[in-house]
Write an enzyme that holds these catalytic residues in place. Structure first.
Site, PDB file in Angstrom:
ATOM      1  N   SER A 174       4.869  -0.951   4.258  1.00 53.43           N
ATOM      2  CA  SER A 174       5.066  -2.317   4.764  1.00 53.43           C
ATOM      3  C   SER A 174       5.188  -3.294   3.610  1.00 53.43           C
ATOM      4  CB  SER A 174       3.889  -2.744   5.634  1.00 53.43           C
ATOM      5  OG  SER A 174       3.736  -1.858   6.709  1.00 53.43           O
ATOM      6  N   GLU A 232      -8.867  -1.748   5.447  1.00 52.46           N
ATOM      7  CA  GLU A 232      -7.689  -1.868   6.310  1.00 52.46           C
ATOM      8  C   GLU A 232      -8.085  -1.934   7.783  1.00 52.46           C
ATOM      9  OE1 GLU A 232      -4.771   1.266   5.865  1.00 52.46           O
ATOM     10  OE2 GLU A 232      -3.350   0.185   7.136  1.00 52.46           O
ATOM     11  N   SER A 243       1.273   6.591   2.419  1.00 55.32           N
ATOM     12  CA  SER A 243       1.926   7.589   3.273  1.00 55.32           C
ATOM     13  C   SER A 243       3.188   8.154   2.647  1.00 55.32           C
ATOM     14  CB  SER A 243       2.298   6.968   4.619  1.00 55.32           C
ATOM     15  OG  SER A 243       1.163   6.423   5.233  1.00 55.32           O
ATOM     16  N   ASN A 260      -4.599   6.130  16.664  1.00 55.64           N
ATOM     17  CA  ASN A 260      -5.740   6.094  17.588  1.00 55.64           C
ATOM     18  C   ASN A 260      -6.517   7.404  17.577  1.00 55.64           C
ATOM     19  OD1 ASN A 260      -4.978   3.555  18.321  1.00 55.64           O
ATOM     20  ND2 ASN A 260      -4.746   3.992  20.515  1.00 55.64           N
ATOM     21  N   GLN A 308       0.849  -1.197   0.000  1.00 56.40           N
ATOM     22  CA  GLN A 308       0.000   0.000   0.000  1.00 56.40           C
ATOM     23  C   GLN A 308       0.884   1.245   0.000  1.00 56.40           C
ATOM     24  OE1 GLN A 308      -1.474   1.140   3.778  1.00 56.40           O
ATOM     25  NE2 GLN A 308      -3.483   1.779   3.027  1.00 56.40           N
TER      26      GLN A 308
HETATM   27  C1  LIG Z   1       4.453  -0.164  11.418  1.00 54.50           C
HETATM   28  C2  LIG Z   1       3.877   0.776  10.412  1.00 54.50           C
HETATM   29  C3  LIG Z   1       3.497   0.308   9.171  1.00 54.50           C
HETATM   30  C4  LIG Z   1       2.975   1.174   8.206  1.00 54.50           C
HETATM   31  N1  LIG Z   1       2.653   0.667   6.971  1.00 54.50           N
HETATM   32  C5  LIG Z   1       2.202   1.515   6.008  1.00 54.50           C
HETATM   33  C6  LIG Z   1       1.943   1.040   4.687  1.00 54.50           C
HETATM   34  O1  LIG Z   1       2.110  -0.135   4.372  1.00 54.50           O
HETATM   35  N2  LIG Z   1       1.536   1.924   3.750  1.00 54.50           N
HETATM   36  C7  LIG Z   1       1.330   3.231   4.024  1.00 54.50           C
HETATM   37  O2  LIG Z   1       0.925   3.975   3.158  1.00 54.50           O
HETATM   38  N3  LIG Z   1       1.569   3.728   5.291  1.00 54.50           N
HETATM   39  C8  LIG Z   1       2.012   2.900   6.276  1.00 54.50           C
HETATM   40  N4  LIG Z   1       2.287   3.389   7.537  1.00 54.50           N
HETATM   41  C9  LIG Z   1       2.129   4.819   7.808  1.00 54.50           C
HETATM   42  C10 LIG Z   1       0.950   5.140   8.709  1.00 54.50           C
HETATM   43  O3  LIG Z   1      -0.251   5.016   8.013  1.00 54.50           O
HETATM   44  C11 LIG Z   1       1.166   6.562   9.238  1.00 54.50           C
HETATM   45  O4  LIG Z   1       2.314   6.533  10.037  1.00 54.50           O
HETATM   46  C12 LIG Z   1       0.010   7.035  10.067  1.00 54.50           C
HETATM   47  O5  LIG Z   1      -1.127   7.217   9.277  1.00 54.50           O
HETATM   48  C13 LIG Z   1       0.322   8.346  10.808  1.00 54.50           C
HETATM   49  O6  LIG Z   1       0.850   9.300   9.964  1.00 54.50           O
HETATM   50  P1  LIG Z   1       2.196  10.075  10.343  1.00 54.50           P
HETATM   51  O7  LIG Z   1       3.181   9.047  10.674  1.00 54.50           O
HETATM   52  O8  LIG Z   1       2.519  11.005   9.269  1.00 54.50           O
HETATM   53  O9  LIG Z   1       1.857  10.851  11.660  1.00 54.50           O
HETATM   54  P2  LIG Z   1       1.145  12.271  11.739  1.00 54.50           P
HETATM   55  O10 LIG Z   1      -0.039  12.263  10.876  1.00 54.50           O
HETATM   56  O11 LIG Z   1       2.146  13.310  11.541  1.00 54.50           O
HETATM   57  O12 LIG Z   1       0.656  12.250  13.226  1.00 54.50           O
HETATM   58  C14 LIG Z   1       1.457  12.664  14.323  1.00 54.50           C
HETATM   59  C15 LIG Z   1       0.562  12.704  15.535  1.00 54.50           C
HETATM   60  O13 LIG Z   1      -0.454  13.678  15.340  1.00 54.50           O
HETATM   61  C16 LIG Z   1      -1.735  13.121  15.518  1.00 54.50           C
HETATM   62  N5  LIG Z   1      -2.684  13.747  14.613  1.00 54.50           N
HETATM   63  C17 LIG Z   1      -2.515  14.005  13.299  1.00 54.50           C
HETATM   64  N6  LIG Z   1      -3.613  14.585  12.807  1.00 54.50           N
HETATM   65  C18 LIG Z   1      -4.497  14.683  13.810  1.00 54.50           C
HETATM   66  C19 LIG Z   1      -5.820  15.198  13.924  1.00 54.50           C
HETATM   67  N7  LIG Z   1      -6.457  15.705  12.896  1.00 54.50           N
HETATM   68  N8  LIG Z   1      -6.440  15.136  15.114  1.00 54.50           N
HETATM   69  C20 LIG Z   1      -5.795  14.597  16.175  1.00 54.50           C
HETATM   70  N9  LIG Z   1      -4.546  14.111  16.137  1.00 54.50           N
HETATM   71  C21 LIG Z   1      -3.903  14.156  14.960  1.00 54.50           C
HETATM   72  C22 LIG Z   1      -1.556  11.658  15.214  1.00 54.50           C
HETATM   73  O14 LIG Z   1      -2.544  10.891  15.851  1.00 54.50           O
HETATM   74  C23 LIG Z   1      -0.166  11.391  15.770  1.00 54.50           C
HETATM   75  O15 LIG Z   1      -0.240  11.134  17.127  1.00 54.50           O
HETATM   76  C24 LIG Z   1       2.795   2.535   8.524  1.00 54.50           C
HETATM   77  C25 LIG Z   1       3.169   3.013   9.787  1.00 54.50           C
HETATM   78  C26 LIG Z   1       3.709   2.150  10.723  1.00 54.50           C
HETATM   79  C27 LIG Z   1       4.091   2.694  12.060  1.00 54.50           C
END
Ligand SMILES: Cc1cc2nc3c(=O)[nH]c(=O)nc-3n(C[C@H](O)[C@H](O)[C@H](O)COP(=O)(O)OP(=O)(O)OC[C@H]3O[C@@H](n4cnc5c(N)ncnc54)[C@H](O)[C@@H]3O)c2cc1C
Lengths: 369, 394
Positions: free
Chosen positions: B150, B233, B118, B359, B115
Site C-alpha cells: 500500500s 498495525e 508480503s 480474519n 510496509q
Molecule cells: C488492500 C490490501 C492492502 C495491503 N497492504 C499491504 C502492505 O502495505 N504491505 C504488505 O506487506 N502487505 C499488504 N497486503 C497484503 C496482506 O497482508 C496479505 O494479503 C494478507 O496477509 C494475506 O496473505 P495472502 O494474500 O498471501 O493470502 P494467503 O495467506 O494465501 O491466504 C489465503 C487464505 O488462506 C487463509 N489462511 C492462510 N493461512 C491460514 C492458516 N494458518 N489458518 C487458517 N487460514 C489460513 C487466509 O485467511 C486466506 O483466507 C495488503 C493486502 C490488501 C488486500
C-alpha cells in the site's frame, strides 16, 4: 418431483458450456466490460443459434416448447461464465411477459423473433426507487386521438441499452397497464446506468411523449407478479452457476496455495469455509431445480417455490462470492483475478429483485404468515 | 485554555476543505502541509517521545484529540502506515541515530513510509518470504519482489523484511531494513485492486544496495521486528477513526435511510440499531484498550479483536446498505457521487478482512496468543528455510 437432469438436459448443458468455453472466456468478458457496448452481439447470435432463447416458447410460436428446467440449465451456464448477453432481459423477462399477457396477436408477432434472438427486448417495471412495479407511478400514459403516449421514466432496466423493443409497465388513469415501445421510438432516451457490476448493463429510460402500443390484459398486476416469480427463479439459476464457479475455483485454490508449509485447505478455517460453500451450493441447486420443475409441472406451487429460490440464492451467492475473495487472500482482491467479478455480480443479483429482507417478506406473504 | 480547547480552536482554523476530484499529488501536497502545521502547533505525535519530535503526552490527550478531530475529515490517510505502523516500530526498535533521523520528518509528514512485507508466496505466512539480502562488505544487496504494498507509489522509505540467512528455520533468518524507495534498483509498479483503483503496488528489488545502518533491530531478528510492527498495525487498523464520509458508518447509513424514506421501515430500524450496537461496542472496546495502554499495559495481541471486529462491522454494514437502498446500491445515474462512493465502499469491503492479516489469522492469534489455546502443529517451524515448500502459486 424431478430434481435430477435427464440426459437431454445434460446434453444441453454441455453444448452451452462448450460454446461459452470457446467464445466467452474470462478475457472476452473483460473485453466487453471495458468496451462501449454493454453486451456481446456475436456471442448472443451464437447462443441464439443453439435455440436457447426460445426454450419456454411454444413450438407454434417458433420456440422449442422445452420448459423452465431447460431454460434454467442455460441460465446456470451463463451465470457461471458471466456471459454478457441480454438473455435475462430478452429470453426471460420479455418472453415471460409476452406469455403472461397472453395476447394472441402480440405473441404471434414477437415470440418467433424473440425465439431466434433477432429481436432483443427488455422489460421496464421499476422507477427510481427500484421496486418492482413502481414504474406504474413514474410513467404516465395519455391517450390522444387514439394514440398512447408515455411520459416519465423507468430505471434499472436490465439490458435496456440493448433492446430493440421495451415492454413497459406504466400508469394510466384507470390503473397500471402494459405497453410496447420501440427502442427507436421518438421521445425515448436510453442511458446506461453506472453499475457496481461491470458485467451486466442496466439502463434508465426517459419517455417524453413516446408513442406506445397498449396491450390489453385482464389483470396487468397479475402479469407483473407472474413475471416476477419467473424472474426470481431464473435469476436464481444464473446465481447458482456463479456460485458453482466460486466453489470450484476456491476449492482448487485451497488445494494448491501453500502457507506455513501446508496447503491452506488443510487448515480447518479454510476447509470448513469450503465445506460451507459446497453445502450452500448443493441446497441452492436443489431449490433452483425445484422451482423450475414446479413452473413446468405444478404452477400452483410456484409462488412459494420462486420466492424460496431468491431467499436462498441471493445471500447464498453473495456470501459465497465474498468467501471466495477472502479465501484467495490478497490475490483475490486484485483486479486481475476474476474473483471480484463474481462478487460484484452476486451483490447486484442479490439486490436486483429487492434486498434479501424483502425476498423473505415476499416468501412470508406467500406462506400466509 | 484547556488542551481540548486548544485542539478545537486549532482544528477549526486549520483543517483544509476536502477538494473533490483532487489528483493524488494534490491530495498528498495538502496532507503534507496540514501535517507540518499540525506538528508546528505541537499536536502531531501526541504520545510519541518528545526527544524525537513527538509531544510526550498521554493517551488521554490523544483521546481528546481524536474526539475533537471526529468532526472533521483530516487529510491524513496517506500517513496511516507511516504513523500507525512504521514510526512506532522505529521508536520501539531503532537506534538513537535512526530515531533522530527518521521520526521527526515522519511525524511532520515530510517523509512517507510503506510496509514491504508480503510477497506473492508469503502473505499470512510472511516468514516464508524469499526476498534476499546478502552481505557485501559493510553493506547489503537486496533482490526479490514484494506485492500488495500500500502506498509504495508515494513512499520515501519502506520497512523491508528480507532473508539474511536461508540455512536456519524461516523465523530465524530474517532481517528488517529501512529502505530508501528512491534508491537505484527499486521499481514500483501500481497494482489495480477490485474497486478499479490502484492504492497498492508490486515492488521489485534489483541489486539494491543498503548501508549497514539500514538494519532496524538486530540482524536475523527481523521476525521480532515484524511481530512488533504487525501488533501496531492491528491496533492502528482496528482503532482507526472512521472517516466522516465513509458511506458504511451507522451515521451515514441512518442518513441514507432517511434520505430514501426508508427510516421508518421496521426491519431497517432494527438492522440499523444492530449496526449501531456493533459499532459502539467496538469503539468502546478501543477506548478501553487505549486507557489500559495509558495505564501501562499495552494491548498486545488483543489488538486482533479490534481488527477482526472492525472487519465484521463493515460486512454487517454492507448488508444493511443493501437493505436500505436495494438495487440503488448497485446502479445509479451518472453524476451521483454519493451512490458511487457507496458502491466503491461495498467493493472495497473484502480488503478489511484480508489486509493487515486475514480474519482467519486474527482468530488464530486470539485463540493462541490471547487465550493460550494449544498451537496448530507447525510443520515448518524447525526446518531450515532452504528445505521448505513455499511460494506455491496457483
Ligand atoms: C488492500 C490490501 C492492502 C495491503 N497492504 C499491504 C502492505 O502495505 N504491505 C504488505 O506487506 N502487505 C499488504 N497486503 C497484503 C496482506 O497482508 C496479505 O494479503 C494478507 O496477509 C494475506 O496473505 P495472502 O494474500 O498471501 O493470502 P494467503 O495467506 O494465501 O491466504 C489465503 C487464505 O488462506 C487463509 N489462511 C492462510 N493461512 C491460514 C492458516 N494458518 N489458518 C487458517 N487460514 C489460513 C487466509 O485467511 C486466506 O483466507 C495488503 C493486502 C490488501 C488486500
Amino acid at each position: 418431483m424431478e430434481l435430477v437432469l435427464d440426459s437431454e438436459q445434460r446434453q444441453l448443458r454441455e453444448a452451452v458450456r462448450e460454446l461459452l468455453a470457446d467464445h466467452c472466456p474470462p478475457a472476452r468478458v473483460r473485453e466487453i466490460m471495458g468496451g462501449d457496448e454493454g453486451w456481446d452481439r456475436a456471442l448472443w447470435s451464437r447462443l441464439a443459434g443453439l435455440g436457447v432463447a426460445g426454450l419456454v416458447i411454444p413450438e407454434e410460436h417458433g420456440g422449442s416448447g422445452a420448459g423452465h428446467v431447460e431454460r434454467c440449465v442455460v441460465l446456470e451456464e451463463l451465470g457461471r461464465a458471466l456471459a454478457p448477453v441480454p438473455f435475462l432481459a430478452s429470453a426471460v423477462l420479455a418472453v415471460d411477459t409476452v406469455l403472461a399477457l397472453g395476447d394472441a396477436e402480440l405473441s404471434a408477432e414477437l415470440l418467433p423473433q424473440l425465439a431466434t434472438g433477432e429481436l432483443v427486448a427488455a422489460v421496464a417495471v421499476a422507477g427510481d426507487e427500484g421496486t418492482w412495479g413502481s414504474a406504474a407511478h413514474s410513467i404516465a400514459v395519455t391517450r390522444r386521438n387514439g394514440v398512447f403516449a408515455l411520459d416519465g421514466h423507468a430505471s434499472f432496466v436490465v439490458s435496456g441499452d440493448a433492446a430493440h423493443l421495451v415492454l413497459v409497465y406504466a400508469g394510466t388513469p384507470d390503473g397500471p397497464g402494459w405497453f410496447v415501445v420501440s427502442g427507436e421510438a421518438a421521445g425515448l432516451r436510453t442511458t446506461r446506468l453506472r453499475t457496481l457490476d461491470p458485467t451486466r448493463a442496466l439502463a434508465r429510460l426517459d419517455f417524453a411523449g413516446t408513442p406506445a402500443r397498449a396491450v390489453a390484459a385482464a389483470d396487468p398486476a397479475a402479469v407483473l407478479e407472474a413475471v416476477r416469480d419467473r424472474a426470481a427463479f431464473a435469476l436464481a439459476a444464473e446465481q447458482l452457476g456463479g456460485l458453482d464457479h466460486v466453489l470450484e475455483t476456491t476449492v482448487d485454490y485451497a488445494k494448491v496455495r501453500v502457507q506455513f508449509g501446508r496447503p491452506i485447505g488443510s487448515y480447518q478455517a479454510v476447509k470448513h469455509a469450503c465445506a460451507d460453500l459446497y453445502s450452500t451450493a448443493e441446497q441452492a441447486r436443489s431449490v433452483v431445480r425445484h422451482a423450475a420443475w414446479t413452473a413446468d409441472h405444478d404452477p400452483g406451487a410456484l409462488p412459494v417455490a420462486a420466492a424460496l429460490a431468491q431467499v436462498v440464492l441471493g445471500p447464498g451467492y453473495f456470501d459465497s462470492a465474498a468467501a471466495g475473495v477472502q479465501l484467495h487472500g490478497g490475490v483475490g482482491y486484485t483486479w486481475e483475478h476474476d474473483a471480484h467479478l463474481y462478487y460484484k455480480r452476486a451483490k447486484t443479483s442479490e439486490l436486483l429483485l429487492g434486498a434479501p429482507e424483502e425476498q423473505r417478506a415476499r416468501l412470508a406473504d406467500r406462506l400466509a404468515l | 485554555m484547556s488542551f481540548r480547547e486548544t485542539v478545537r480552536a486549532w482544528l477549526a482554523e486549520n483543517v483544509p476543505k476536502t477538494v473533490e476530484n483532487a489528483s493524488a499529488e494534490e491530495r498528498i501536497a495538502t496532507a503534507k502541509r496540514f501535517q507540518a502545521a499540525l506538528h508546528d502547533a505541537g499536536l502531531a505525535g501526541l504520545t510519541w517521545p518528545a526527544e524525537y519530535g513527538g509531544q510526550g503526552r498521554t493517551a488521554a490527550d490523544q483521546q481528546v484529540f481524536d474526539e475533537e478531530a471526529a468532526a472533521y475529515d483530516l487529510p491524513t490517510d496517506v500517513f496511516m502506515i507511516s504513523m500507525g505502523m512504521c514510526g512506532p516500530t522505529i521508536v520501539d526498535l531503532g537506534t538513537h541515530e535512526q530515531k533522530a533521523r527518521y521520526v521527526r520528518p515522519l511525524l511532520r509528514g515530510e517523509e512517507i513510509w510503506c510496509q514491504l512485507f508480503s510477497e506473492p508466496g508469503a502473505g499470512s505466512d510472511v516468514a516464508s518470504l524469499q526476498t534476499r539480502a546478502v552481505r557485501d562488505g559493510e553493506s547489503w544487496v537486496v533482490n526479490g519482489q514484494k506485492v500488495w504494498t500500500s502506498g509504495a507509489q508515494h513512499a520515501d522509505f519502506g520497512a523491508l523484511l528480507a532473508r539474511t540467512n536461508p540455512d536456519v528455520p524461516k523465523h530465524k533468518g530474517i532481517t528488517m531494513f529501512i529502505v530508501d524507495m528512491h534508491a537505484p534498483g527499486v521499481t514500483v509498479r501500481p497494482l489495480k485492486d477490485m474497486t478499479g483503483q490502484a492504492p497498492f503496488n508490486e515492488v521489485f528489488f534489483d541489486n539494491v544496495r543498503l548501508p549497514a545502518d539500514a538494519v532496524l533491530g538486530e540482524v536475523d531478528a527481523g521476525w521480532f521486528a515484524a511481530v512488533t510492527m504487525l501488533g501496531h498495525e492491528r491496533v492502528s487498523i482496528g482503532g482507526s477513526v472512521r472517516r466522516r464520509y465513509d458511506p458504511l458508518t451507522y451515521t451515514n447509513l441512518a442518513d441514507l435511510a432517511r434520505r430514501l424514506g426508508r427510516a421508518r421501515d421496521p426491519v431497517v430500524r432494527t438492522e440499523l440499531a444492530g449496526l449501531y450496537a456493533a459499532e459502539r461496542a467496538l469503539s468502546l472496546f478501543n477506548t478501553r484498550l487505549r486507557q489500559e495502554a495509558d495505564a501501562g499495559s499495552p494491548p498486545g495481541a488483543r489488538g486482533s479483536v479490534a481488527k477482526l471486529a472492525g472487519a465484521e462491522l463493515l460486512w454487517r454494514a454492507v448488508r444493511v446498505a443493501g437493505l436500505i437502498a436495494g438495487v440503488r446500491a448497485a446502479a445509479w445515474d451518472e453524476g451521483d457521487p454519493a451512490a458511487e462512493e457507496l458502491a466503491i465502499a461495498i467493493n472495497a469491503t473484502p480488503a478489511s478482512s484480508i489486509a493487515g492479516g486475514t480474519n482467519q489469522i486474527q482468530r488464530g492469534i486470539i485463540g493462541e496468543r490471547v487465550l493460550g489455546l494449544p498451537k496448530e502443529p507447525q510443520v515448518d517451524r524447525d526446518v531450515p528455510f532452504r528445505e521448505l515448500r513455499v511460494g506455491t502459486q496457483a
